[in-house]
Design a protein around this motif. Sequence first.
Motif, mmCIF file in Angstrom:
data_model
loop_
_atom_site.group_PDB
_atom_site.id
_atom_site.type_symbol
_atom_site.label_atom_id
_atom_site.label_comp_id
_atom_site.label_asym_id
_atom_site.label_seq_id
_atom_site.Cartn_x
_atom_site.Cartn_y
_atom_site.Cartn_z
ATOM 1 N N TYR A 112 -2.130 -2.081 -7.652
ATOM 2 C CA TYR A 112 -1.536 -2.892 -6.948
ATOM 3 C C TYR A 112 -0.922 -4.475 -6.529
ATOM 4 N N TYR B 102 -4.858 -11.249 1.100
ATOM 5 C CA TYR B 102 -6.399 -10.486 1.131
ATOM 6 C C TYR B 102 -7.390 -11.518 1.336
ATOM 7 N N ASP C 132 1.450 -4.187 3.002
ATOM 8 C CA ASP C 132 -0.020 -4.362 2.933
ATOM 9 C C ASP C 132 -0.129 -4.098 4.609
ATOM 10 N N PHE D 279 -2.732 -5.376 6.540
ATOM 11 C CA PHE D 279 -3.609 -6.369 6.795
ATOM 12 C C PHE D 279 -2.662 -8.056 6.073
ATOM 13 N N ARG E 287 -10.803 -1.984 0.718
ATOM 14 C CA ARG E 287 -9.951 -2.043 2.098
ATOM 15 C C ARG E 287 -10.687 -1.615 3.254
ATOM 16 N N ASP E 288 -12.200 -0.751 3.023
ATOM 17 C CA ASP E 288 -13.279 -0.101 3.709
ATOM 18 C C ASP E 288 -13.739 -1.556 4.438
ATOM 19 N N VAL E 289 -12.962 -1.532 5.764
ATOM 20 C CA VAL E 289 -13.155 -3.091 6.318
ATOM 21 C C VAL E 289 -14.538 -2.484 7.197
ATOM 22 N N ASP F 217 0.802 -1.448 0.428
ATOM 23 C CA ASP F 217 0.284 -0.273 0.173
ATOM 24 C C ASP F 217 1.016 0.993 0.171
ATOM 25 N N TYR G 240 -11.362 -8.127 2.712
ATOM 26 C CA TYR G 240 -10.459 -7.236 2.575
ATOM 27 C C TYR G 240 -9.355 -7.406 1.370
ATOM 28 N N SER G 241 -9.149 -6.318 0.470
ATOM 29 C CA SER G 241 -8.074 -6.301 -0.663
ATOM 30 C C SER G 241 -7.635 -4.729 -0.793
ATOM 31 N N SER G 242 -6.946 -4.649 -2.061
ATOM 32 C CA SER G 242 -6.280 -3.749 -2.237
ATOM 33 C C SER G 242 -7.292 -2.723 -3.069
#
Length: 212
Positions: free
Chosen positions: A92, A65, A60, A62, A123-125, A50, A118-120
């Motif tokens: 990404y 993914y 990243d 997290f 991203r909004d968890v 990121d 979650y992924s690049s």
Amino acid sequence: MHASKQERTSAFELTWSLSNARGASGDPSLKLEYKIEASEELYVGDRLWDYDDKRERVPDPFGVYRFVSNDSLRLVFAQAPYPPNVMPRIVYKPLFSRIRAGEARQREVWIKLPVDEYSSLARDVNAPTVLEEVSRVFLVLSYRPRSTMDHDPAPPPNETAESAGYIVHDPVLIISSLEVEPLPVKRRTGYIARFPLPGEPGPGPVPPPSAP
């Protein structure tokens, strides 16, 4: 819970496992561990990244993914899919680690429970979710043997292979799966481009905004 799997090809041996544990904060977590032992020089795409506030590349936060699909959890170290009607400015692409013949790469990634999608590109968890359970987990990695390349890969411009990894094109996917005790996951109720396994359709388009 502890479950493990081993996959072997002429180029490498992959061993990976999942276990319940407590993270550094004491929260219930899932620990993913994997080890790749190479019988020939390999490049493995497991460096997700990121940008920080200074627009500098960082790992990243997290680590991997996560996608919930078809009653499974998919832990993905590969290019995150994006909607067919959206072209992101940055996709990404994962960077690659080099494993020389006879050497191994070993890592662990901690995943807080319940598992967030979650992924690049998602991203909004804190997006709305519904709590579910899955009993199957897929691990997805990408790799390419050095013997299939015309020249040695290079790191990104102005970066080092030690800090960033290598740029590698046209990798092959490693896909392995485990049956596990039921795991809690948080599947997003809104749109997310989820990672398709071979034979599955890719993500659909982002739906238009709802009328007021």
